[in-house]
Motif scaffolding. Structure first.
Motif, short mmCIF file in Angstrom:
data_model
loop_
_atom_site.label_atom_id
_atom_site.label_comp_id
_atom_site.label_asym_id
_atom_site.label_seq_id
_atom_site.Cartn_x
_atom_site.Cartn_y
_atom_site.Cartn_z
N LEU A 33 29.92 58.47 -9.35
CA LEU A 33 28.56 58.03 -9.65
C LEU A 33 28.26 57.87 -11.13
O LEU A 33 27.26 57.26 -11.49
N HIS A 34 29.10 58.41 -11.98
CA HIS A 34 28.83 58.32 -13.41
C HIS A 34 28.82 56.85 -13.84
O HIS A 34 29.69 56.07 -13.43
N GLY A 75 29.20 53.20 -10.95
CA GLY A 75 28.26 54.30 -10.82
C GLY A 75 26.81 53.85 -10.67
O GLY A 75 26.49 52.67 -10.58
N ASP A 76 25.93 54.84 -10.63
CA ASP A 76 24.51 54.59 -10.40
C ASP A 76 23.73 55.63 -11.20
O ASP A 76 23.89 56.84 -11.00
N ASN A 77 22.89 55.18 -12.10
CA ASN A 77 22.16 56.10 -12.98
C ASN A 77 21.24 57.05 -12.23
O ASN A 77 21.21 58.26 -12.49
N ARG A 101 21.26 58.03 -9.02
CA ARG A 101 21.99 59.01 -8.20
C ARG A 101 22.70 60.04 -9.09
O ARG A 101 22.78 61.23 -8.74
N MET A 102 23.23 59.60 -10.21
CA MET A 102 23.90 60.53 -11.11
C MET A 102 22.91 61.55 -11.66
O MET A 102 23.22 62.75 -11.77
N ALA A 103 21.72 61.09 -11.98
CA ALA A 103 20.70 62.01 -12.50
C ALA A 103 20.35 63.07 -11.46
O ALA A 103 20.23 64.26 -11.78
N GLN A 104 20.20 62.64 -10.20
CA GLN A 104 19.85 63.63 -9.16
C GLN A 104 21.04 64.52 -8.83
O GLN A 104 20.86 65.68 -8.45
N LEU A 105 22.25 64.01 -8.98
CA LEU A 105 23.44 64.85 -8.78
C LEU A 105 23.44 65.98 -9.81
O LEU A 105 23.73 67.14 -9.48
N ASN A 106 23.09 65.66 -11.05
CA ASN A 106 23.03 66.69 -12.08
C ASN A 106 21.91 67.68 -11.80
O ASN A 106 22.05 68.90 -12.04
N GLU A 107 20.77 67.20 -11.27
CA GLU A 107 19.68 68.10 -10.91
C GLU A 107 20.14 69.07 -9.82
O GLU A 107 19.86 70.28 -9.87
N ALA A 108 20.83 68.53 -8.82
CA ALA A 108 21.30 69.37 -7.71
C ALA A 108 22.29 70.41 -8.20
O ALA A 108 22.23 71.59 -7.82
#
Length: 213
Positions: free
Chosen positions: A187-188, A194-196, A198-205
């Motif tokens: 996702l990066h 990648g997808d910005n 989804r990557m942001a929410q992956l980092n939140e998770a």
């Protein structure tokens, strides 16, 4: 099968050029005609024609030979230095001389040729395939990856959802870490597919689960 008819060609050239070509043939254990033929089979004709011609010998560059037949047999005769080759009929003497000059330059390393496999796709075709493949991968990521949560990641269950775990799952820390790394590589944005969001929410998770670990 009919035997290919060959013709004898005299290639006038400077003495130094003749001696260098003959020395090359001797080192390779072949005749001069073999060297010329190898270049002409490898290099397109228009490239050979465009190559500088070493030219004919200077007026004072002559060799002395003894005539072997005719009325003048046994007498010395001064003539232009030359290379004698036997090749299929229809050859051009100037092109032969240029081909031999290319052979000398190739051996000396002052000329390099890049030989491409005719079966290898052209660069434009390879780049087009790469773009198509990247587009397909992006579509797969959009289809298979989680849908970004409207309000962001607020709970452990939402964090596990973002990491792809089923409802009620209780993965340990090592499994969570491994899943995060795997998804981050996909996702990066720098991955090309990648997808910005989804990557942001992956980092939140990941951040939320690390705090609650």
């Amino acid at each position: 099968m009919a035997t290919e008819r060959k013709h004898s060609y005299a290639i006038p050239c400077a003495t130094a050029f003749r001696d260098r070509v003959q020395a090359l043939a001797d080192r390779r254990g072949v005749n001069v005609g073999d060297i010329a033929r190898s270049v002409m089979l490898t290099v397109p004709g228009d490239m050979i024609d465009a190559y500088p011609d070493p030219g004919e010998p200077a007026r004072d560059d002559r060799e002395t030979v003894v005539l072997k037949s005719g009325a003048q047999a046994g007498k010395p005769w001064r003539r232009k230095p030359r290379l004698q080759v036997r090749l299929p009929a229809g050859q051009n003497v100037t092109r032969l001389r240029k081909a031999l000059a290319m052979a000398l330059a190739l051996e000396a390393g002052t000329l390099r040729l890049a030989v491409e496999d005719a079966r290898k796709p052209a660069r434009a075709e390879v780049e087009a395939r790469s773009r198509d493949e990247a587009d397909r991968l992006r579509a797969m990521v959009r289809t298979l990856a989680f849908d970004a949560l409207p309000g962001g990641v607020r709970t452990r269950d939402e964090a596990l959802f973002v990491l792809g775990f089923p409802p009620g799952a209780r993965p340990d820390a090592d499994l969570i870490k491994a899943r995060y790394r795997m998804l981050a590589a996909i996702l990066h944005p720098d991955s090309g597919i990648g997808d910005n969001a989804r990557m942001a929410q992956l980092n939140e998770a990941w951040g939320l689960l690390r705090k609650k670990a």
